[in-house]
Design a protein around this motif. Structure first.
Motif, PDB file in Angstrom:
ATOM      1  N   ILE A 225      -4.329  10.740  -0.908  1.00 54.20           N
ATOM      2  CA  ILE A 225      -4.586   9.626  -1.790  1.00 54.20           C
ATOM      3  C   ILE A 225      -3.909   8.175  -1.623  1.00 54.20           C
ATOM      4  O   ILE A 225      -2.622   8.488  -0.692  1.00 54.20           O
ATOM      5  CB  ILE A 225      -3.596  11.011  -3.482  1.00 54.20           C
ATOM      6  N   GLY A 226      -4.176   7.700  -2.688  1.00 51.60           N
ATOM      7  CA  GLY A 226      -3.291   6.512  -1.799  1.00 51.60           C
ATOM      8  C   GLY A 226      -4.146   5.372  -3.019  1.00 51.60           C
ATOM      9  O   GLY A 226      -4.446   5.222  -3.908  1.00 51.60           O
ATOM     10  N   ALA A 227      -3.112   3.495  -2.452  1.00 47.75           N
ATOM     11  CA  ALA A 227      -3.500   2.729  -3.674  1.00 47.75           C
ATOM     12  C   ALA A 227      -2.856   1.694  -2.350  1.00 47.75           C
ATOM     13  O   ALA A 227      -2.260   1.249  -2.181  1.00 47.75           O
ATOM     14  CB  ALA A 227      -2.335   2.588  -4.658  1.00 47.75           C
ATOM     15  N   ALA A 228      -3.624   0.331  -2.972  1.00 48.04           N
ATOM     16  CA  ALA A 228      -3.223  -1.187  -2.565  1.00 48.04           C
ATOM     17  C   ALA A 228      -2.933  -2.586  -4.000  1.00 48.04           C
ATOM     18  O   ALA A 228      -3.826  -2.281  -5.121  1.00 48.04           O
ATOM     19  CB  ALA A 228      -4.003  -1.681  -1.925  1.00 48.04           C
ATOM     20  N   GLU A 229      -1.701  -2.386  -3.878  1.00 48.69           N
ATOM     21  CA  GLU A 229      -1.241  -3.344  -4.887  1.00 48.69           C
ATOM     22  C   GLU A 229      -1.416  -4.767  -4.731  1.00 48.69           C
ATOM     23  O   GLU A 229      -1.510  -5.038  -3.323  1.00 48.69           O
ATOM     24  CB  GLU A 229      -0.097  -2.992  -5.403  1.00 48.69           C
ATOM     25  N   LEU A 230      -2.689  -5.245  -5.871  1.00 45.96           N
ATOM     26  CA  LEU A 230      -2.845  -6.260  -5.324  1.00 45.96           C
ATOM     27  C   LEU A 230      -1.692  -7.650  -6.654  1.00 45.96           C
ATOM     28  O   LEU A 230      -1.512  -7.761  -6.816  1.00 45.96           O
ATOM     29  CB  LEU A 230      -4.425  -7.173  -6.021  1.00 45.96           C
ATOM     30  N   HIS A 231      -2.152  -8.498  -5.811  1.00 42.30           N
ATOM     31  CA  HIS A 231      -0.992  -9.748  -6.837  1.00 42.30           C
ATOM     32  C   HIS A 231      -1.615 -11.018  -6.335  1.00 42.30           C
ATOM     33  O   HIS A 231      -1.917 -11.409  -4.718  1.00 42.30           O
ATOM     34  CB  HIS A 231       0.710  -9.932  -5.606  1.00 42.30           C
TER      35      HIS A 231
ATOM     36  N   SER B  38     -13.902   2.615  -6.646  1.00 45.24           N
ATOM     37  CA  SER B  38     -12.458   3.028  -6.700  1.00 45.24           C
ATOM     38  C   SER B  38     -11.854   2.632  -8.092  1.00 45.24           C
ATOM     39  O   SER B  38     -13.036   3.319  -9.216  1.00 45.24           O
ATOM     40  CB  SER B  38     -11.434   1.811  -5.887  1.00 45.24           C
ATOM     41  N   ARG B  39     -10.447   2.735  -8.713  1.00 44.47           N
ATOM     42  CA  ARG B  39     -10.317   2.475 -10.250  1.00 44.47           C
ATOM     43  C   ARG B  39      -9.277   1.423 -10.502  1.00 44.47           C
ATOM     44  O   ARG B  39      -7.517   2.183  -9.105  1.00 44.47           O
ATOM     45  CB  ARG B  39     -10.072   4.704 -10.692  1.00 44.47           C
ATOM     46  N   ALA B  40      -8.422   0.715 -11.173  1.00 42.54           N
ATOM     47  CA  ALA B  40      -8.243   0.292 -10.808  1.00 42.54           C
ATOM     48  C   ALA B  40      -7.013   0.718 -12.255  1.00 42.54           C
ATOM     49  O   ALA B  40      -7.330   0.282 -13.290  1.00 42.54           O
ATOM     50  CB  ALA B  40      -8.328  -1.289 -11.554  1.00 42.54           C
ATOM     51  N   MET B  41      -5.899   0.977 -11.520  1.00 41.50           N
ATOM     52  CA  MET B  41      -4.669   0.536 -12.735  1.00 41.50           C
ATOM     53  C   MET B  41      -4.073  -0.583 -12.308  1.00 41.50           C
ATOM     54  O   MET B  41      -3.074  -0.890 -12.001  1.00 41.50           O
ATOM     55  CB  MET B  41      -3.719   2.203 -11.772  1.00 41.50           C
ATOM     56  N   LEU B  42      -4.015  -0.843 -13.176  1.00 41.03           N
ATOM     57  CA  LEU B  42      -4.067  -2.797 -13.482  1.00 41.03           C
ATOM     58  C   LEU B  42      -4.704  -3.688 -12.636  1.00 41.03           C
ATOM     59  O   LEU B  42      -5.431  -3.404 -11.705  1.00 41.03           O
ATOM     60  CB  LEU B  42      -2.653  -2.796 -13.736  1.00 41.03           C
ATOM     61  N   ASP B  43      -3.154  -3.118 -11.404  1.00 41.12           N
ATOM     62  CA  ASP B  43      -3.792  -4.554  -9.939  1.00 41.12           C
ATOM     63  C   ASP B  43      -3.499  -3.254  -8.951  1.00 41.12           C
ATOM     64  O   ASP B  43      -3.328  -4.031  -7.905  1.00 41.12           O
ATOM     65  CB  ASP B  43      -3.307  -5.284  -9.975  1.00 41.12           C
ATOM     66  N   ALA B  44      -3.810  -2.121  -9.153  1.00 45.20           N
ATOM     67  CA  ALA B  44      -3.446  -1.461  -7.696  1.00 45.20           C
ATOM     68  C   ALA B  44      -4.668  -0.434  -8.021  1.00 45.20           C
ATOM     69  O   ALA B  44      -5.007   0.508  -9.047  1.00 45.20           O
ATOM     70  CB  ALA B  44      -2.088  -0.550  -8.183  1.00 45.20           C
ATOM     71  N   MET B  45      -5.255  -0.790  -6.437  1.00 46.46           N
ATOM     72  CA  MET B  45      -6.026   0.020  -6.449  1.00 46.46           C
ATOM     73  C   MET B  45      -6.528   1.249  -5.884  1.00 46.46           C
ATOM     74  O   MET B  45      -5.861   1.449  -4.939  1.00 46.46           O
ATOM     75  CB  MET B  45      -7.629  -0.845  -5.706  1.00 46.46           C
ATOM     76  N   ALA B  46      -7.218   2.661  -6.712  1.00 44.34           N
ATOM     77  CA  ALA B  46      -6.862   3.789  -5.828  1.00 44.34           C
ATOM     78  C   ALA B  46      -7.805   4.494  -5.461  1.00 44.34           C
ATOM     79  O   ALA B  46      -9.349   3.460  -5.312  1.00 44.34           O
ATOM     80  CB  ALA B  46      -6.185   4.865  -7.140  1.00 44.34           C
ATOM     81  N   PHE B  47      -7.489   5.225  -4.184  1.00 47.15           N
ATOM     82  CA  PHE B  47      -8.540   5.528  -3.684  1.00 47.15           C
ATOM     83  C   PHE B  47      -7.268   6.964  -3.359  1.00 47.15           C
ATOM     84  O   PHE B  47      -6.432   7.519  -2.658  1.00 47.15           O
ATOM     85  CB  PHE B  47      -8.875   5.075  -2.132  1.00 47.15           C
TER      86      PHE B  47
ATOM     87  N   THR C 224       1.261  -0.993  -0.276  1.00 51.45           N
ATOM     88  CA  THR C 224       0.009  -0.093   0.268  1.00 51.45           C
ATOM     89  C   THR C 224       1.010   1.204  -0.569  1.00 51.45           C
ATOM     90  O   THR C 224       2.273   1.111   0.454  1.00 51.45           O
ATOM     91  CB  THR C 224      -1.148  -0.383   1.586  1.00 51.45           C
ATOM     92  N   ARG C 225       0.327   2.489  -0.558  1.00 53.16           N
ATOM     93  CA  ARG C 225       1.156   3.747  -0.743  1.00 53.16           C
ATOM     94  C   ARG C 225       0.322   4.630  -0.850  1.00 53.16           C
ATOM     95  O   ARG C 225      -0.709   4.765  -1.510  1.00 53.16           O
ATOM     96  CB  ARG C 225       2.236   3.227  -2.170  1.00 53.16           C
ATOM     97  N   GLY C 226       0.330   5.795  -0.286  1.00 54.28           N
ATOM     98  CA  GLY C 226      -0.104   7.056  -0.119  1.00 54.28           C
ATOM     99  C   GLY C 226       0.163   8.132   0.659  1.00 54.28           C
ATOM    100  O   GLY C 226       1.546   8.271   1.000  1.00 54.28           O
ATOM    101  N   ILE C 227      -0.253   9.186   0.299  1.00 53.12           N
ATOM    102  CA  ILE C 227       0.221  10.470   0.943  1.00 53.12           C
ATOM    103  C   ILE C 227      -0.812  11.161   0.955  1.00 53.12           C
ATOM    104  O   ILE C 227      -1.992  11.262  -0.153  1.00 53.12           O
ATOM    105  CB  ILE C 227       1.387  11.181   0.632  1.00 53.12           C
TER     106      ILE C 227
END
Ligand SMILES: Cc1ncc(COP(=O)(O)O)c(C=O)c1O
Length: 450
Positions: A380-386, A412-421, A374-377
């Motif tokens: 804004i943030g995203a959770a990368e799935l695998h 949300s929005r899937a940027m490939l497999d990263a879910m954005a918030f 997960t990454r953010g500030i």
């Protein structure tokens, strides 16, 4: 999805070609028709309510249904619905907004040029940079560097800046003058044994190596988002900007900060430029500038950019550039009212208050076995799935998560497999918890189904 022959869903795919969609798939599945919005929520035509976890497209800062913006638009529509800013003509709203943006700019800026989208703002920036190089008698200084995974838009030039394969494939892009350097995503780009600090310094070295390989006298500008958005929400590692900026200074390369997502509070300061102590020569703004109630964007330029451009326009007799909608009075009036709301309600302070809950709940998603990072500030943030079963089909896990979120009332929005918030800035602490409760439950279901 209901697809009665005369339904909105059916008429949509019959008549509309959509952005960022697989058109053949959409012909089969139809579209989600959104009907209204209030606060952080939107409702579809069947009456189902969703948390708009992306603020539309990273943009509806003050939330949906803000009456003050409706009234500002109506007042301006009645008084002067349209006028332009070509030749020596202008109008009140564009003047006021330009003055306001120069006042708000976090570093000294001199002039504002209005456009209608983030893409146009970046496209205009490129044209003015080329114009300036010619004005300075440096016709060879035309190359531009941006970053892999950066997102700067979709016009021919701004799509070239964008460092994402799907914006280039089959479009015959990028343009040859536009080059891409290393993306600052530590987890995917680090070398074996490289610390985050070493990686940040290597990004700067990669940039310098590219400049030297191409010839420093040929490089005009560097474009970057303070935090990458559509490339997957990539927050730069500590020390990244401190290492990169001196390289630009060393070779006299202009720095264009693309603040289209970061601008107006998203990272917990009014601009990402403040969050990372940047010194850009130009800034591009859009989205939260008007909370996307009206299409408007702005390019801010400092004196070192403006002065040669002014001289060149004088030499030629005209600056041969302009959009019919540049500084549109209704869009400018809405933007002014929107900025008033952001300031009066101290939405930047509000982001700082809410961000700890948002970031804690985002980080908590990593308890799900599908989440590798997960990454953010700020907000804004995203959770990368695998998942090994999906590793050969990038984007399929993101699509599954997206569908589960939507089913459970979260967009949300899937940027490939990263879910954005990236919710509206007005979101409350309780609503942040609601958003992540849905995300957690949905991801559990997706994990259980694999
Ligand atoms: C950072 C950034 N720059 C530019 C753009 C392009 O803006 P537009 O879609 O308004 O052309 C976007 C859009 O998402 C963006 O996120």
């Amino acid at each position: 999805m209901a697809q009665l022959p005369n339904s909105l869903e059916a008429r949509d795919v019959a008549f509309q070609l959509h952005s960022y969609a697989d058109a053949r798939k959409q012909e089969q599945t139809g579209s989600l028709v959104i009907d209204k919005g209030e606060g952080i929520y939107v409702e579809d035509v069947s009456g189902k309510r969703y948390i708009e976890g992306m603020a539309g497209l990273w943009s509806v800062a003050v939330g949906f249904g803000e009456k003050r913006l409706v009234e500002a638009a109506a007042r301006q529509m009645e008084k002067l619905p349209y006028y332009h800013t070509f030749t020596f003509k202008t109008h009140g709203p564009s003047i006021e907004l330009a003055e306001k943006l120069i006042e708000m700019a976090p570093v000294p800026m001199s002039k504002v040029y209005f456009t209608n989208s983030g893409s146009e703002a970046n496209d205009t920036a490129i044209k003015l940079i080329w114009y300036r190089s010619n004005a300075l008698g440096q016709p060879e200084r035309k190359k531009i560097i941006s970053r892999m995974r950066g997102y700067h838009g979709v016009t021919v030039a701004s799509a070239s800046l964008t460092g994402l394969p799907n914006n280039h494939k089959s479009f015959d892009l990028p343009l040859p003058q536009i080059l891409h350097t290393t993306s600052p995503h530590y987890r995917t780009m680090k070398k074996d044994g490289e610390s985050e600090a070493e990686f940040a310094r290597r990004c700067a070295r990669d940039l310098e190596d590219l400049i030297l390989a191409e010839g420093p006298e040929t490089i005009a500008a560097f474009f970057a988002e303070p935090v990458m958005g559509a490339g997957g929400v990539v927050v730069p590692p500590d020390g990244y900007w401190q290492a990169v900026q001196p390289v630009l200074k060393k070779y006299g390369i202009l720095f264009v900060a693309d603040e289209v997502i970061c601008g107006f509070g998203r990272t917990g300061n009014m601009f990402g430029t403040e969050t990372y102590n940047l010194q850009p020569d130009m800034m591009t703004l859009s989205k939260a500038l008007s909370s996307s109630y009206q299409p408007i964007s702005a390019l801010l330029i400092n004196d070192t950019v403006y002065e040669p451009i002014a001289d060149e326009s004088h030499r030629i007799g005209v600056l041969g550039h302009g959009y019919t909608g540049s500084g549109h009075p209704v869009a400018a009036a809405v933007a002014l009212e929107n900025l008033k709301i952001i300031e009066e309600r101290d939405l930047v302070g509000h982001v700082r208050e809410i961000a700890p809950t948002f970031q804690k709940r985002l980080a908590g998603l990593a308890d799900n076995p599908l989440v590798v990072e997960t990454r953010g500030i700020g907000l804004i943030g995203a959770a990368e799935l695998h998942h090994p079963a999906h590793s050969d089909t990038p984007g399929s896990l993101g699509a599954a998560a997206n569908a589960a979120f939507q089913e459970n009332g979260l967009i949300s929005r899937a940027m490939l497999d990263a879910m954005a918030f990236c919710p509206p800035l007005i979101i409350t602490d309780g609503q942040v918890n609601d958003l992540f409760d849905i995300a957690e439950e949905s991801l559990k279901k997706v994990a259980a189904s694999l």
